[in-house]
Enzyme design. Structure first.
Site, PDB file in Angstrom:
ATOM      1  N   GLU A 146      21.872  54.500 -51.648  1.00  0.00           N
ATOM      2  CA  GLU A 146      22.993  55.450 -51.620  1.00  0.00           C
ATOM      3  C   GLU A 146      24.301  54.825 -51.125  1.00  0.00           C
ATOM      4  O   GLU A 146      25.054  55.481 -50.406  1.00  0.00           O
ATOM      5  CB  GLU A 146      22.638  56.646 -50.718  1.00  0.00           C
ATOM      6  CG  GLU A 146      21.464  57.446 -51.231  1.00  0.00           C
ATOM      7  CD  GLU A 146      21.099  58.609 -50.319  1.00  0.00           C
ATOM      8  OE1 GLU A 146      20.806  59.680 -50.843  1.00  0.00           O
ATOM      9  OE2 GLU A 146      21.089  58.428 -49.073  1.00  0.00           O
TER      10      GLU A 146
ATOM     11  N   ASP B  46      21.850  54.168 -39.102  1.00  0.00           N
ATOM     12  CA  ASP B  46      22.377  55.023 -40.175  1.00  0.00           C
ATOM     13  C   ASP B  46      23.739  55.536 -39.721  1.00  0.00           C
ATOM     14  O   ASP B  46      24.225  55.156 -38.647  1.00  0.00           O
ATOM     15  CB  ASP B  46      21.407  56.184 -40.471  1.00  0.00           C
ATOM     16  CG  ASP B  46      21.458  56.584 -41.944  1.00  0.00           C
ATOM     17  OD1 ASP B  46      22.551  56.939 -42.411  1.00  0.00           O
ATOM     18  OD2 ASP B  46      20.423  56.530 -42.621  1.00  0.00           O
TER      19      ASP B  46
ATOM     20  N   HIS C  24      25.458  53.638 -45.477  1.00  0.00           N
ATOM     21  CA  HIS C  24      24.953  54.382 -44.310  1.00  0.00           C
ATOM     22  C   HIS C  24      25.344  53.684 -43.007  1.00  0.00           C
ATOM     23  O   HIS C  24      24.500  53.440 -42.139  1.00  0.00           O
ATOM     24  CB  HIS C  24      23.428  54.522 -44.404  1.00  0.00           C
ATOM     25  CG  HIS C  24      23.004  55.552 -45.423  1.00  0.00           C
ATOM     26  ND1 HIS C  24      23.147  56.893 -45.220  1.00  0.00           N
ATOM     27  CD2 HIS C  24      22.452  55.418 -46.649  1.00  0.00           C
ATOM     28  CE1 HIS C  24      22.696  57.561 -46.287  1.00  0.00           C
ATOM     29  NE2 HIS C  24      22.277  56.690 -47.176  1.00  0.00           N
TER      30      HIS C  24
HETATM   31  C1  ACM Z   1      16.740  57.768 -49.046  1.00  0.00           C
HETATM   32  O1  ACM Z   1      16.120  58.843 -48.926  1.00  0.00           O
HETATM   33  N1  ACM Z   1      18.067  57.770 -49.119  1.00  0.00           N
HETATM   34  C2  ACM Z   1      16.048  56.508 -49.118  1.00  0.00           C
END
Ligand code: ACM
Ligand code: ZN
Length: 618
Positions: A345, A203, A278
């Site tokens: 995201e 991440d 991410h």
């Molecule tokens: C997430 O909580 N962005 C999968």
């Protein structure tokens, strides 16, 4: 042969002598989580002691499950001796000669009667779960107190799971947790019959797996300046020359060690490598993988990146090569047939300004940036499929179209999961409101800092049904199960991770394993209280739970409305009034009028735990 018999007898006598040193206890309650499918108590009892003989029947003595069981029993000072089947005083493990169909691969039968304990199953996996249930029949402090004799009331259990995917996720990027802690997490999963460990390895805040071909991922991307003494949302940015002392990564040896440890507990491990967003840790390590017009200086930092604009360039062939190389190194480490590719995201801001991304779209005839993300993911999916792996992605992977083989993890509510199941994709349910254990479990006013989103109380988790409404029988088959997610922005110690997981993981276990018809909050709450004693005895840190009362309203035989107050934590005192301002202690359900308002507050051990608030009778 005589010598062997002699040695065996000596071992039995010795272990009996050793174990007889311990205390005797008569077990007077059973509190199993997850609740078994069927459980009957019966007349009689059995005394487990050091002289109890383990009989393996058709299970090999070198079987990993047998080794696991022996190890655990030795910890209790019951030195299991595996010899021929005695008439009585026997703990026996049997693999069914002809399969008991309902039990499937994971189910088991467990019988305690006057002659001993019998665990039978179709597979070693079932025996393992039978043994986990046996552990829960024993005293809560079995791992710490030396019992010479344990008297167990007779009972008969028949058990098998409702869902096949019973997961627990751990984010090791926002905070890194070492091998010991991950193993402790796996032990917890095994105790509650959870079988899928989703390991969030990459991440923005750190890359956590050794990659030989791209060493900067570890030399640079796994480390950041330590800001653990500051709140997550308000930390000072890292100075350029500050030492990067916070972080770490798992070597390949460590990954293997954990995967083996999980396998011994019948847990499959799913690594997650985030694509395409991410990825700050990647972009600081290899800035050439960013978009052409992206002049951001990426740094692995403590604290949120919002909006999450770091994104791998979809128009750059080096990115695709990089991702395939990563898969080549990861796939041999993880025997289970799923790789999680993230997909959540990913803000497409940089793609919109990138000539390479736009050229890729034009060439492929794609109409928007969601389709460009889908193209990227499907390319990786095709690549990993050649090595017999399937992909899982967060529900955003539905946006630009998804292959029919991809499994969707529904986190933004249940809508994504329902859509995916209707399309014929497999689904794992993990909606934030019920499955995000990084959210507060009780009133934030009295809790350590956590993700300030919705409140996910124990009773809320318990009330969740992973099977969404409105699906046909055929579509329901695509709901593989659910999982609890533990994101660790606010969780910087192993103790805090456990505090947030427990006891909510108990509820997750039960909603995934036990039949829906057997659900009973009151019964579960009592069993949780016993399990909390066991968990604490095993050195787990457990959240206290919510003191917030809630209301149900029923009609009595005369049609009067009767209000019942409920709460999570045993020992909570609820005071209430119905408009006159005179608070009284709640002791039993009471009659109310339609449209009346009940004002409640909670005390625990003499301390106010919930300010007065109103519950309306509708
Ligand atoms: C997430 O909580 N962005 C999968
Ligand atoms: Zn680009």
């Amino acid at each position: 042969m005589r010598k062997q018999l002699y040695v065996t007898c000596l071992l039995i006598i010795l272990s009996a002598v050793v174990a007889s040193c311990g205390r005797k206890i008569i077990v007077d309650h059973y509190a199993i989580i997850p609740q078994p499918v069927e459980m009957e108590t019966a007349e009689g009892s059995f005394t487990l002691s050091g002289s109890t003989v383990c009989f393996l029947g058709n299970v090999g003595q070198n079987d990993p499950t047998v080794k696991y069981i022996s190890r655990v029993m030795r910890q209790w000072h019951f030195n299991p001796v595996f010899v021929g089947k005695p008439e009585s005083n026997c703990l026996q493990f049997i693999i069914n000669e002809s399969p008991d169909i309902d039990l499937g691969n994971e189910g088991y039968n467990l019988v305690v009667d006057n002659t001993g304990i019998t665990i039978s199953a179709n597979t070693e996996h079932g025996l393992f779960y039978g043994f986990q249930t046996l552990v829960q029949l024993l005293p809560e402090d079995i791992n710490n107190v030396r019992y010479g004799k344990i008297v167990l009331p007779a009972c008969k259990i028949r058990d098998y799971p409702r869902f096949g995917w019973r997961g627990s996720h751990l984010d090791v990027s926002r905070h890194f947790f070492g091998v010991t802690q991950v193993k402790k997490h796996l032990d917890l999963m095994a105790a509650y019959k959870l079988n899928k460990f989703h390991w969030h390895l990459t991440d923005d805040h750190g890359w956590r797996i050794e990659i030989a071909k791209y060493p900067l991922l570890n030399d640079v991307g796994s480390w950041r300046v330590d800001r653990d003494d500051q709140p997550w949302g308000e930390a000072d940015p890292a100075g350029e020359d500050e030492p990067r002392t916070n972080g770490g990564y798992y070597t390949k040896e460590e990954i293997k060690e954990i995967v083996d440890y999980a396998a011994e507990r019948y847990i499959d491990v799913i690594p997650e490598i985030e694509i395409p967003g991410h990825c700050c840790a990647v972009l600081e390590s290899y800035p050439n993988l960013a978009c052409a017009n992206d002049d951001t200086t990426y740094t692995v930092q403590f604290g949120p990146y919002w909006p999450p604009r770091a994104i791998l360039c979809a128009g750059n062939d080096s990115v695709m090569t990089f991702l395939k190389d990563i898969m080549d190194e990861i796939i041999p480490l993880f025997p289970f047939n799923y790789i999680h590719i993230g997909g959540d995201e990913a803000v497409k801001h940089n793609w919109e300004r990138c000539p390479r991304c736009k050229a890729r779209m034009k060439k492929l005839g794609l109409k928007d940036f969601e389709q460009l993300q889908s193209w990227m993911i499907v390319e990786i999916e095709k690549y990993v499929k050649r090595q017999d792996k399937n992909i899982i992605g967060w529900d955003e992977i539905l946006l630009g179209g998804v292959s029919s083989d991809a499994t969707v993890m529904s986190w933004q509510g249940t809508k994504g999961g329902i859509t995916a199941a209707r399309r014929g994709n497999d689904v794992i349910m993990t909606p934030t409101d019920f499955c995000y254990f990084n959210y507060y479990q009780a009133n934030p006013e009295y809790q350590p800092p956590a993700m300030p989103a919705s409140l996910v109380t124990l009773d809320k988790v318990y009330g969740y049904d992973p099977m969404p409404k409105g699906l046909t029988a055929e579509q329901q088959k695509h709901i593989l199960g659910a999982q609890a997610n533990l994101w660790t922005e606010y969780i910087n110690t192993p103790e805090m991770a456990e505090y947030m997981l427990l006891p909510r993981l108990c509820a997750m276990s039960e909603i995934l394993w036990s039949p829906r018809e057997k659900k009973s909050w009151e019964d579960f709450r009592a069993r949780v209280a016993r399990n909390v004693i066991r968990l604490k005895s095993n050195d787990y840190h457990v959240g206290v739970g919510s003191f917030k009362p809630w209301l149900t309203v029923d009609k009595d035989a005369d049609g009067n409305l009767i209000a019942t107050l409920h709460w999570e934590v045993e020992g909570t005192h609820i005071y209430y009034h119905t408009g006159d301002g005179n608070y009284k202690l709640y002791t039993k359900p009471f009659a109310v009028d339609k449209n009346s308002v009940i004002t409640v507050l909670s005390f625990f051990k003499g301390t106010l735990k919930e300010q007065p608030y109103e519950l309306k009778i509708q």
